[in-house]
Design an enzyme around this catalytic site. Structure first.
Site, short mmCIF file in Angstrom:
data_model
loop_
_atom_site.label_atom_id
_atom_site.label_comp_id
_atom_site.label_asym_id
_atom_site.label_seq_id
_atom_site.Cartn_x
_atom_site.Cartn_y
_atom_site.Cartn_z
CB CYS A 138 2.19 -1.35 7.28
SG CYS A 138 3.60 -2.44 7.08
CG HIS A 139 5.44 -0.64 3.51
ND1 HIS A 139 5.46 -1.67 4.44
CD2 HIS A 139 6.71 -0.49 3.09
CE1 HIS A 139 6.70 -2.12 4.56
NE2 HIS A 139 7.48 -1.42 3.75
#
Length: 191
Positions: free
Chosen positions: A109-110
């Site tokens: 994800c991030h």
């Protein structure tokens, strides 16, 4: 720490606001496979809360007290955690030093925001959350919008829907690394 012990330890870099499932699912899969997952934060014994407030964890180690070379793998869950971590040069340096070992590095994800801050992304192929994908492209990475992307020692993924495949690929890479280390040790012993 002996080499056999080092192969069994996974570093998990974490700060408040981590995506609950992006921590919990890989953590549980790693633990169930026999790995010790060490939660590393800015301070030891710090309570961290997930973005959705479903998970509350306590760090086992402060970033100043760990050596990147003593871990078999690195897990970087997403959510807001990577953005908090990347403003602290100690975490950026840890990621750089760990990547230099060539051991499996898994970011979801991030999570690749830490790879960006460490300036490791140029020419590498990876995936991330859609908004991070754009940042990675602009910074010279080859970005694919796929559930899991493996590029040498990196395993990256986009979001919680991809966690089963992501966790499986990470464990596969760790097992491959252990097998290679065992083969190398056997060759040295045979001499």
């Amino acid at each position: 720490m002996s080499e056999s012990t080092a192969r069994k330890k996974i570093a998990c870099l974490l700060a408040d606001g981590f995506e609950d499932s992006e921590f919990r699912i890989p953590y549980d899969r790693l633990k169930n496979t026999g790995y010790d997952v060490e939660i590393i934060g800015a301070q030891a014994d710090q309570e961290l809360t997930g973005y959705k407030k479903r998970e509350v964890v306590t760090t086992g180690f402060a970033i100043d007290d760990v050596d990147p070379k003593s871990f078999a793998g690195l897990l970087i869950p997403g959510g807001q955690s990577p953005d908090h971590l990347r403003v602290d040069q100690r975490f950026v340096d840890f990621v750089k030093e760990f990547d230099a070992t060539g051991r499996p590095l898994a970011a979801v994800c991030h999570g690749p925001q830490l790879l960006l801050s460490a300036e490791l992304q140029r020419g590498r192929t990876l995936t991330a959350w859609p908004t991070v994908q754009g940042d990675l492209r602009q910074a010279g990475a080859n970005v694919k919008d796929e559930p899991v992307v493996v590029d040498r020692n990196w395993i990256t993924s986009r979001n919680p829907d991809d966690l089963d495949a992501f966790s499986g690929k990470f464990i596969e890479a760790l097992a491959h690394g252990e097998a290679a280390t065992n083969r190398d040790s056997a060759r040295v012993s045979a001499r």
